[in-house]
Design an enzyme around this catalytic site. Sequence first.
Site, PDB file in Angstrom:
ATOM      1  N   ALA A  10     128.367  48.573  20.386  1.00 53.86           N
ATOM      2  CA  ALA A  10     128.608  49.713  21.270  1.00 53.86           C
ATOM      3  C   ALA A  10     128.646  49.285  22.732  1.00 53.86           C
ATOM      4  O   ALA A  10     129.581  49.617  23.483  1.00 53.86           O
ATOM      5  CB  ALA A  10     127.505  50.744  21.059  1.00 53.86           C
ATOM      6  N   ALA A  40     128.673  51.131  14.120  1.00 54.09           N
ATOM      7  CA  ALA A  40     127.634  52.148  14.145  1.00 54.09           C
ATOM      8  C   ALA A  40     126.499  51.792  13.186  1.00 54.09           C
ATOM      9  O   ALA A  40     126.476  52.279  12.055  1.00 54.09           O
ATOM     10  CB  ALA A  40     128.236  53.499  13.752  1.00 54.09           C
ATOM     11  N   PRO A  41     125.540  50.973  13.639  1.00 53.37           N
ATOM     12  CA  PRO A  41     124.397  50.683  12.763  1.00 53.37           C
ATOM     13  C   PRO A  41     123.676  51.964  12.338  1.00 53.37           C
ATOM     14  O   PRO A  41     123.097  52.030  11.248  1.00 53.37           O
ATOM     15  CB  PRO A  41     123.487  49.806  13.636  1.00 53.37           C
ATOM     16  CG  PRO A  41     124.391  49.217  14.665  1.00 53.37           C
ATOM     17  CD  PRO A  41     125.457  50.248  14.914  1.00 53.37           C
ATOM     18  N   CYS A  42     123.750  52.996  13.193  1.00 53.92           N
ATOM     19  CA  CYS A  42     123.078  54.273  12.894  1.00 53.92           C
ATOM     20  C   CYS A  42     123.575  54.880  11.585  1.00 53.92           C
ATOM     21  O   CYS A  42     122.913  55.733  10.995  1.00 53.92           O
ATOM     22  CB  CYS A  42     123.328  55.279  14.017  1.00 53.92           C
ATOM     23  SG  CYS A  42     123.303  54.570  15.654  1.00 53.92           S
ATOM     24  N   ALA A 292     121.314  54.084  20.773  1.00 54.81           N
ATOM     25  CA  ALA A 292     122.772  54.007  20.928  1.00 54.81           C
ATOM     26  C   ALA A 292     123.330  54.687  22.195  1.00 54.81           C
ATOM     27  O   ALA A 292     124.153  54.079  22.891  1.00 54.81           O
ATOM     28  CB  ALA A 292     123.452  54.567  19.682  1.00 54.81           C
ATOM     29  N   ASN A 296     125.516  52.544  24.981  1.00 57.94           N
ATOM     30  CA  ASN A 296     126.917  52.788  25.371  1.00 57.94           C
ATOM     31  C   ASN A 296     127.044  52.936  26.881  1.00 57.94           C
ATOM     32  O   ASN A 296     127.952  52.396  27.505  1.00 57.94           O
ATOM     33  CB  ASN A 296     127.428  54.070  24.706  1.00 57.94           C
ATOM     34  CG  ASN A 296     127.915  53.826  23.290  1.00 57.94           C
ATOM     35  OD1 ASN A 296     129.012  53.341  23.084  1.00 57.94           O
ATOM     36  ND2 ASN A 296     127.087  54.130  22.298  1.00 57.94           N
ATOM     37  N   TRP A 424     113.448  85.326  22.538  1.00 63.86           N
ATOM     38  CA  TRP A 424     112.570  84.410  23.272  1.00 63.86           C
ATOM     39  C   TRP A 424     112.671  83.064  22.577  1.00 63.86           C
ATOM     40  O   TRP A 424     112.013  82.837  21.572  1.00 63.86           O
ATOM     41  CB  TRP A 424     111.120  84.898  23.269  1.00 63.86           C
ATOM     42  CG  TRP A 424     110.900  86.102  24.131  1.00 63.86           C
ATOM     43  CD1 TRP A 424     111.030  87.391  23.760  1.00 63.86           C
ATOM     44  CD2 TRP A 424     110.518  86.103  25.508  1.00 63.86           C
ATOM     45  NE1 TRP A 424     110.757  88.228  24.816  1.00 63.86           N
ATOM     46  CE2 TRP A 424     110.432  87.445  25.916  1.00 63.86           C
ATOM     47  CE3 TRP A 424     110.246  85.116  26.450  1.00 63.86           C
ATOM     48  CZ2 TRP A 424     110.084  87.825  27.204  1.00 63.86           C
ATOM     49  CZ3 TRP A 424     109.883  85.493  27.728  1.00 63.86           C
ATOM     50  CH2 TRP A 424     109.819  86.831  28.102  1.00 63.86           C
ATOM     51  N   ARG A 432     105.938  79.579  28.648  1.00 60.12           N
ATOM     52  CA  ARG A 432     105.045  80.714  28.898  1.00 60.12           C
ATOM     53  C   ARG A 432     103.620  80.357  28.479  1.00 60.12           C
ATOM     54  O   ARG A 432     102.661  80.638  29.176  1.00 60.12           O
ATOM     55  CB  ARG A 432     105.545  81.927  28.114  1.00 60.12           C
ATOM     56  CG  ARG A 432     104.871  83.223  28.515  1.00 60.12           C
ATOM     57  CD  ARG A 432     105.421  84.385  27.723  1.00 60.12           C
ATOM     58  NE  ARG A 432     105.060  84.286  26.308  1.00 60.12           N
ATOM     59  CZ  ARG A 432     105.745  84.858  25.319  1.00 60.12           C
ATOM     60  NH1 ARG A 432     106.831  85.549  25.572  1.00 60.12           N
ATOM     61  NH2 ARG A 432     105.351  84.732  24.077  1.00 60.12           N
TER      62      ARG A 432
HETATM   63  P1  FAD Z   1     124.510  46.016  18.478  1.00 64.60           P
HETATM   64  O1  FAD Z   1     125.039  47.251  17.878  1.00 64.60           O
HETATM   65  O2  FAD Z   1     123.410  45.305  17.747  1.00 64.60           O
HETATM   66  O3  FAD Z   1     125.709  45.004  18.735  1.00 64.60           O
HETATM   67  C1  FAD Z   1     125.481  43.685  19.155  1.00 64.60           C
HETATM   68  C2  FAD Z   1     126.580  42.829  18.579  1.00 64.60           C
HETATM   69  O4  FAD Z   1     126.478  41.529  19.121  1.00 64.60           O
HETATM   70  C3  FAD Z   1     126.500  42.681  17.077  1.00 64.60           C
HETATM   71  O5  FAD Z   1     127.699  43.117  16.480  1.00 64.60           O
HETATM   72  C4  FAD Z   1     126.250  41.192  16.855  1.00 64.60           C
HETATM   73  O6  FAD Z   1     126.904  40.712  15.694  1.00 64.60           O
HETATM   74  C5  FAD Z   1     126.845  40.601  18.126  1.00 64.60           C
HETATM   75  N1  FAD Z   1     126.287  39.303  18.514  1.00 64.60           N
HETATM   76  C6  FAD Z   1     124.992  38.988  18.708  1.00 64.60           C
HETATM   77  N2  FAD Z   1     124.866  37.704  19.078  1.00 64.60           N
HETATM   78  C7  FAD Z   1     126.123  37.196  19.136  1.00 64.60           C
HETATM   79  C8  FAD Z   1     126.650  35.898  19.462  1.00 64.60           C
HETATM   80  N3  FAD Z   1     125.860  34.897  19.806  1.00 64.60           N
HETATM   81  N4  FAD Z   1     127.988  35.736  19.413  1.00 64.60           N
HETATM   82  C9  FAD Z   1     128.821  36.749  19.057  1.00 64.60           C
HETATM   83  N5  FAD Z   1     128.376  37.975  18.732  1.00 64.60           N
HETATM   84  C10 FAD Z   1     127.029  38.206  18.778  1.00 64.60           C
HETATM   85  N6  FAD Z   1     120.243  54.646  17.707  1.00 64.60           N
HETATM   86  C11 FAD Z   1     120.315  55.954  18.025  1.00 64.60           C
HETATM   87  O7  FAD Z   1     120.415  56.294  19.204  1.00 64.60           O
HETATM   88  N7  FAD Z   1     120.304  56.921  17.046  1.00 64.60           N
HETATM   89  C12 FAD Z   1     120.220  56.618  15.729  1.00 64.60           C
HETATM   90  O8  FAD Z   1     120.233  57.505  14.871  1.00 64.60           O
HETATM   91  C13 FAD Z   1     120.119  55.257  15.360  1.00 64.60           C
HETATM   92  N8  FAD Z   1     120.000  54.910  14.064  1.00 64.60           N
HETATM   93  C14 FAD Z   1     119.941  53.589  13.724  1.00 64.60           C
HETATM   94  C15 FAD Z   1     119.801  53.258  12.390  1.00 64.60           C
HETATM   95  C16 FAD Z   1     119.731  51.943  12.010  1.00 64.60           C
HETATM   96  C17 FAD Z   1     119.586  51.596  10.565  1.00 64.60           C
HETATM   97  C18 FAD Z   1     119.801  50.921  12.996  1.00 64.60           C
HETATM   98  C19 FAD Z   1     119.742  49.493  12.594  1.00 64.60           C
HETATM   99  C20 FAD Z   1     119.927  51.228  14.338  1.00 64.60           C
HETATM  100  C21 FAD Z   1     119.994  52.572  14.717  1.00 64.60           C
HETATM  101  N9  FAD Z   1     120.100  52.947  16.058  1.00 64.60           N
HETATM  102  C22 FAD Z   1     120.148  54.280  16.400  1.00 64.60           C
HETATM  103  C23 FAD Z   1     120.140  51.930  17.144  1.00 64.60           C
HETATM  104  C24 FAD Z   1     121.577  51.666  17.567  1.00 64.60           C
HETATM  105  O9  FAD Z   1     122.304  51.249  16.449  1.00 64.60           O
HETATM  106  C25 FAD Z   1     121.594  50.599  18.658  1.00 64.60           C
HETATM  107  O10 FAD Z   1     120.882  51.069  19.765  1.00 64.60           O
HETATM  108  C26 FAD Z   1     123.013  50.259  19.092  1.00 64.60           C
HETATM  109  O11 FAD Z   1     123.755  49.760  18.016  1.00 64.60           O
HETATM  110  C27 FAD Z   1     122.975  49.209  20.218  1.00 64.60           C
HETATM  111  O12 FAD Z   1     124.265  48.725  20.492  1.00 64.60           O
HETATM  112  P2  FAD Z   1     124.440  47.260  21.093  1.00 64.60           P
HETATM  113  O13 FAD Z   1     125.889  47.084  21.323  1.00 64.60           O
HETATM  114  O14 FAD Z   1     123.494  47.043  22.218  1.00 64.60           O
HETATM  115  O15 FAD Z   1     123.927  46.273  19.942  1.00 64.60           O
END
Ligand code: FAD
Length: 436
Positions: A10, A40-42, A292, A296, A424, A432
């Site tokens: 994201a 979307a890991p979520c 998430a 973003n 309410w 309140r």
């Molecule tokens: P990520 O989604 O982890 O993406 C990081 C990417 O970097 C990955 O694709 C990885 O493969 C890549 N990467 C890492 N190192 C390297 C490298 N050296 N070279 C190349 N690529 C690399 N959040 C919510 O707000 N609500 C929810 O309901 C929610 N539910 C979730 C449920 C589950 C089961 C999980 C696991 C997480 C959930 N989350 C939720 C958290 C949310 O998924 C994360 O906050 C969000 O995905 C963060 O996005 P990001 O891009 O920072 O990291």
Amino acid sequence: MKVVVVGGGAAGMSAASRVKALKSGWDVIVFEETSFVSHAPCGIPYVVEGLSDPSHLMYYPPEFFREKRGIDLHMNARVVEAGDGFIRVLENGQEKKYEWDKLIIATGALPKTPPFEGLDLKNVFTVRHPSQAEELRNAVIKARNVVIVGAGYVGVEMAEAAAEQGKKVTVIEYLDQPLPNLDKDVAETVRQEIEKRVDLRLQERVLAFEGNEMVRKVVTDKGEYPADVVIVATGVKANTAIAEQIGCRIGETGAIWTDSRMQTNIENVYAAGDCAETVHMITGKRVWIPLAPPGNKMGYVAGVNAAGGDIEFPGVLGTQLTKFFDFEIGATGLTEKAAINEGFEVKTATIKAKTRVHYYPGARDTTLKVVAEKETNRVLGAQVLGADVAMRVNVFASMIQAGFTTRDIFFADLGYAPPFTPIWDPIVVSARVLKF
Ligand code: FAD
């Protein structure tokens, strides 16, 4: 100008898209180590539950980024080394070197797993990346007994998923409550809900997973549980390896330190999403709450600034939503416990209410616990359970961010109609009760 983004989740794809939108002539290259981008890991629990397909866990297909946004997207490309102005990438079995003028690190988080014996047995899973969703779903479908270690929100969502698949589910948590981000009294109601559907074991410590190649049982300090699948959901840690290699400062939370523009301590190097820390909007302290929506937005901010713009990420309240079957759970801001730990003198109100007027069908129960500062009446946090939780938690989140007092909340001109809310609204009632 060359902008390299490490990580195509994201945060990484938001950042890359922003740079390209603002500087269409710049080269923007994203390296993602899996075959999923903008993912979307979520959604993983809902794939395991059978509500969705793993292929749906990408918001946009790779072609969209390449063709519509002009991003040079490298998938199955792992960044193995980062240095001043260059990175080395392992792609198609070969190591290649690329140069950058600006680097955006968006490497996400990694599972944080205690050193349980037997972690390497087959069918012992952690849950972090959509690329694992299919394998996990297939293993759960074949299983009879599923043991989940950890009753945080991922553990709770995975428990629902496995139970919906008709499995016998045991959740083992070493704390004395599920969902440690809630106050104990609020978590107690959640505990009762969880126990209606699965075997929840609190204050029990996992010692080992046993089996012969394939996991067969989980051994704890209080007993043993048969297991065909084990899901270890004991938390996450920021993935800081690449950042550390180029000398990025790691903050007190263990995530990458960034300023409010998402720049690290190194010029032209930005970090965003689950790998980066930020500040708490109430306490001003540095926090790491990997979720998430802020991920973003951090990516957006990093992208704008990398492209020469100037915007700030204001921080987070830790607003979070989840559910267990039809029981919804949400929180924003500080719990009573967290507020006291932060030195606030607080008052609280706990309201039990219906989600609609009594004469309109479909009213459900909801419980709200709201925390306010005693002296100023500023609202610090809200925890909401039951139904229509997202709407109320998000209203509280906006009010808390705006610095609302109980008086402001009481007089907030919230809408009403019988199918949606009581006259309410419980939000207003909580103000309140807290007095102003
Ligand atoms: P990520 O989604 O982890 O993406 C990081 C990417 O970097 C990955 O694709 C990885 O493969 C890549 N990467 C890492 N190192 C390297 C490298 N050296 N070279 C190349 N690529 C690399 N959040 C919510 O707000 N609500 C929810 O309901 C929610 N539910 C979730 C449920 C589950 C089961 C999980 C696991 C997480 C959930 N989350 C939720 C958290 C949310 O998924 C994360 O906050 C969000 O995905 C963060 O996005 P990001 O891009 O920072 O990291």
